[in-house]
Design an enzyme around this catalytic site. Structure first.
Site, short mmCIF file in Angstrom:
data_model
loop_
_atom_site.label_atom_id
_atom_site.label_comp_id
_atom_site.label_asym_id
_atom_site.label_seq_id
_atom_site.Cartn_x
_atom_site.Cartn_y
_atom_site.Cartn_z
N GLU A 25 10.16 1.90 11.59
CA GLU A 25 10.70 2.71 10.91
C GLU A 25 10.13 3.95 10.87
O GLU A 25 8.62 4.35 10.00
CB GLU A 25 11.55 2.61 9.38
CG GLU A 25 12.31 2.99 9.23
CD GLU A 25 12.77 4.15 8.88
OE1 GLU A 25 12.27 5.52 9.80
OE2 GLU A 25 12.79 4.29 7.59
N LYS B 250 1.10 -1.48 -0.59
CA LYS B 250 0.03 0.14 0.32
C LYS B 250 0.82 1.47 0.10
O LYS B 250 1.30 1.39 1.16
CB LYS B 250 -0.83 -0.01 1.07
CG LYS B 250 -2.15 0.62 1.22
CD LYS B 250 -2.38 1.80 0.55
CE LYS B 250 -1.98 3.00 2.37
NZ LYS B 250 -1.71 4.08 1.09
N GLU C 117 10.93 15.89 15.19
CA GLU C 117 10.59 15.50 13.73
C GLU C 117 9.84 16.63 12.83
O GLU C 117 9.01 16.78 12.75
CB GLU C 117 10.61 14.22 13.69
CG GLU C 117 11.12 13.91 12.51
CD GLU C 117 10.83 12.29 11.22
OE1 GLU C 117 9.27 12.03 11.90
OE2 GLU C 117 11.26 12.28 11.15
N CYS D 291 14.05 10.42 6.39
CA CYS D 291 13.48 9.88 8.54
C CYS D 291 14.82 10.41 8.77
O CYS D 291 14.95 10.50 9.77
CB CYS D 291 13.13 8.32 7.83
SG CYS D 291 13.40 7.20 6.75
P1 NAD Z 1 1.68 8.85 7.80
O1 NAD Z 1 3.01 7.75 8.84
O2 NAD Z 1 0.26 9.33 8.04
O3 NAD Z 1 1.87 7.65 6.58
C1 NAD Z 1 2.67 7.42 6.00
C2 NAD Z 1 1.81 5.85 5.16
O4 NAD Z 1 0.59 5.07 6.07
C3 NAD Z 1 0.85 6.07 4.20
O5 NAD Z 1 1.41 4.94 3.15
C4 NAD Z 1 -0.07 6.26 4.66
O6 NAD Z 1 -1.25 5.72 3.40
C5 NAD Z 1 -0.07 5.34 5.94
N1 NAD Z 1 -1.19 5.05 6.61
C6 NAD Z 1 -2.00 6.25 7.17
N2 NAD Z 1 -3.09 6.62 8.12
C7 NAD Z 1 -2.70 4.49 8.34
C8 NAD Z 1 -3.50 3.95 9.21
N3 NAD Z 1 -4.74 4.70 9.45
N4 NAD Z 1 -3.16 2.22 8.79
C9 NAD Z 1 -2.69 2.58 7.85
N5 NAD Z 1 -1.58 3.09 7.15
C10 NAD Z 1 -2.32 4.44 6.62
O7 NAD Z 1 2.98 9.20 7.36
P2 NAD Z 1 2.40 11.13 6.93
O8 NAD Z 1 0.94 11.57 6.64
O9 NAD Z 1 2.45 10.56 4.90
O10 NAD Z 1 3.37 11.73 7.26
C11 NAD Z 1 3.58 12.72 8.27
C12 NAD Z 1 4.19 12.92 9.46
O11 NAD Z 1 4.97 11.39 9.64
C13 NAD Z 1 5.35 13.72 8.09
O12 NAD Z 1 5.68 14.85 9.17
C14 NAD Z 1 6.86 13.06 8.96
O13 NAD Z 1 7.19 13.78 10.26
C15 NAD Z 1 6.66 11.20 9.49
N6 NAD Z 1 6.90 10.22 8.12
C16 NAD Z 1 7.78 9.76 8.56
C17 NAD Z 1 8.60 8.90 7.02
C18 NAD Z 1 9.90 7.98 7.69
O14 NAD Z 1 10.61 7.95 6.53
N7 NAD Z 1 10.17 7.80 8.58
C19 NAD Z 1 8.29 9.08 5.99
C20 NAD Z 1 6.68 9.75 6.42
C21 NAD Z 1 6.11 10.64 7.17
#
Ligand code: NAD
Length: 486
Positions: free
Chosen positions: A257, A182, A388, A291
């Site tokens: 992660e 996904k 972060e 990250c």
């Molecule tokens: P997120 O954690 O919301 O999304 C990451 C993934 O999780 C996406 O594929 C999303 O569709 C999925 N997801 C979201 N809600 C979900 C749920 N309830 N159940 C299952 N899957 C779900 O991240 P974001 O909103 O894209 O970014 C928000 C913050 O997260 C950023 O500001 C940053 O601090 C952090 N982030 C970290 C990384 C990393 O590499 N560690 C990557 C992206 C974002």
């Protein structure tokens, strides 16, 4: 910035998902936005729980069919073929990623090459994961087998889609798992392109399935699905917590992660000429949406002013613009991300902005541009130094001596990556031991990405290891066989 020719390079329909080897639409779609312009460039399938059910069923069927019966060497051969084809199409993949994520083209191309490298690495590793024989009681032969979990779920963020798909799906397939992927709703295009390439390379139907859509719909359905035997997630702490909770309900293992607040420690005896490009690049690469971004630079007090000044000079030269202009920094992924970063910058104490980069004058108005910002002033406990930000913002903090350096470096909830800059060998080793992080670099930062190097965090940065050979252990289960034969 003309949008035409690049969009023609999209050789597939992003409104179709891959389930059981077939490309299928969803009942609804989502917009695909180009962060460089803010305009819609296509429609993405908005998969839901029913699509996840079908994908898991297809994965189960693949495990029971050709894919499950395939030898490790044959799996490796397919991964090698995928890797070759990804390399051949690296330019196309880079253009797609630049459009979808806003990454400057060179950085997007580096991600495509890294995706190919993951395939090459796991192709070679697939038939080299071995069990052990264990000396035991007289009359027994005991050995261990490394077996796939079965169906693995992969939930991927928007910041490095190709690299994260490569490291997680590559290792899972090498071990013989069948994957349901996904991608993030903000950036799913290269995951879909990769899946097309994998099918062309001969991956059997159902070994890889891709369900696009929203996190709270397709993502939640995948993480809570009782037919999934392992979950791998990269993203925010908040969603990581939801994924771990869902995994707990089904009692399945999970790799998380979740980002970090990674420090670089610059001691007075450091080779600053060597350090400076790493100090800055590690903070602004991918507009800081990494990250393992190094968002804190800790400097021994006697050289603090010098480091701030020299970093400031580099910041002042940074140029920000659309991905296709291939400047130092591209736009952020979304208006929402830009708002989050602006919120952090609004907290900067007066007079703490040491330098800023420049958004080029002809950057499209709808793009999500933020000038990289170097801060010298917020103390180690300030939110700008602890949370972060996920934007092109670095904080420089002074310290006195090794103990204080460690106290500040280890003083956040995170522990993903850290680095030490010093010419003193003993100090390098002491710091490497005392730093609370999953990876420590000495006189470098990131070691060029290193698909071979196990990667993951401690604390709120998550748990489990991806990349390298270590990931293959995470994507497999150890079985002990004890035979009594007299
Ligand atoms: P997120 O954690 O919301 O999304 C990451 C993934 O999780 C996406 O594929 C999303 O569709 C999925 N997801 C979201 N809600 C979900 C749920 N309830 N159940 C299952 N899957 C779900 O991240 P974001 O909103 O894209 O970014 C928000 C913050 O997260 C950023 O500001 C940053 O601090 C952090 N982030 C970290 C990384 C990393 O590499 N560690 C990557 C992206 C974002």
């Amino acid at each position: 910035m003309p949008a035409g020719p690049e969009i023609d390079r999209l050789w597939f329909d992003p409104a179709e998902m891959l389930i059981g080897g077939a490309w299928v639409p969803a009942s609804q779609t989502l917009p695909v936005e180009d962060p460089s312009t803010g305009s819609e460039i296509g429609r993405l399938a908005r998969g839901g729980a029913g699509d996840v059910d079908a994908a898991v069923a297809a994965a189960v069927a693949a495990r029971q069919g050709d894919w499950g019966r395939m030898t490790a060497a044959e799996r490796g051969r397919i991964l090698a073929r995928i890797g070759r084809m990804v390399l051949e199409r690296a330019d196309d993949l880079a253009v797609i990623e630049a459009m979808d994520v806003g990454k400057p083209l060179k950085q997007a191309r580096a991600d495509a090459v890294a995706l190919a490298r993951y395939m090459e690495f796991y192709a070679g590793a697939a038939d080299k994961v071995m069990g052990e024989t264990i000396p035991y009681l007289d009359g027994y032969t005991v050995y261990t087998l490394r077996e796939p979990h079965g169906v693995t779920g992969h939930i991927v963020p928007w910041n490095y889609p190709m690299q994260i798909v490569g490291r997680s799906v590559g290792a899972a397939l090498a071990m013989g798992n069948a994957c349901v992927l996904k991608p993030a709703e903000e950036a799913s295009l290269t995951a879909l392109a990769f899946a097309r390439i994998a099918m062309e390379a001969g991956l059997p139907p159902g070994a890889l399935n891709v369900v696009t859509g929203l996190g709270e719909e397709a993502g939640a359905a995948l993480s809570s699905h009782p037919g999934v035997h392992h979950l791998s997630f990269t993203g925010s702490v908040a969603v990581g917590r939801l994924i771990q909770t869902a995994a707990a309900a089904n009692i399945v293992p999970v790799t998380l992660e979740l980002g970090g607040k990674s420090p670089q420690l610059v001691f007075a005896d450091a080779d600053l000429d060597a350090a400076l490009p790493f100090l800055v690049n590690a903070g602004i690469q991918n507009a800081g949406q990494t990250c393992s971004a190094s968002s804190r630079i800790l400097v021994e007090r006697s050289r603090y002013n010098e480091v701030v000044e020299r970093m400031a000079t580099r910041y002042a030269a940074l140029r920000v613009g659309p991905a296709r202009a291939d400047l130092d920094v591209g736009p952020l992924i979304s208006a929402r991300q830009k708002e989050i970063v602006a919120g952090f910058l609004a907290m900067a104490p007066e007079g703490s902005v040491a330098a800023k980069g420049t958004v080029v004058a002809d950057a499209p108005e709808g793009g999500h541009y933020v000038a990289p910002t170097l801060l010298a002033g917020p103390g180690p406990d300030h939110p700008l130094s602890r949370d972060e930000i996920f934007g092109p913002v670095q904080v420089v903090i002074p310290f006195d001596g090794e103990d204080e350096a460690i106290a500040i470096a280890n003083g956040t909830d995170y522990g993903l990556v850290a680095s030490v800059w010093s010419e003193n060998g003993g100090r390098q080793m002491r710091m490497a031991k005392r730093l609370r992080a999953g990876q420590v670099f000495v006189n470098n930062y990131g070691a060029g990405g290193g698909v071979e190097l196990p990667f993951g965090g401690v604390g709120k940065s998550g748990h489990g290891r991806e990349k390298g050979f270590e990931a293959l252990y995470g994507f497999s289960v150890l079985k002990t066989v004890a035979a009594r034969h007299g």
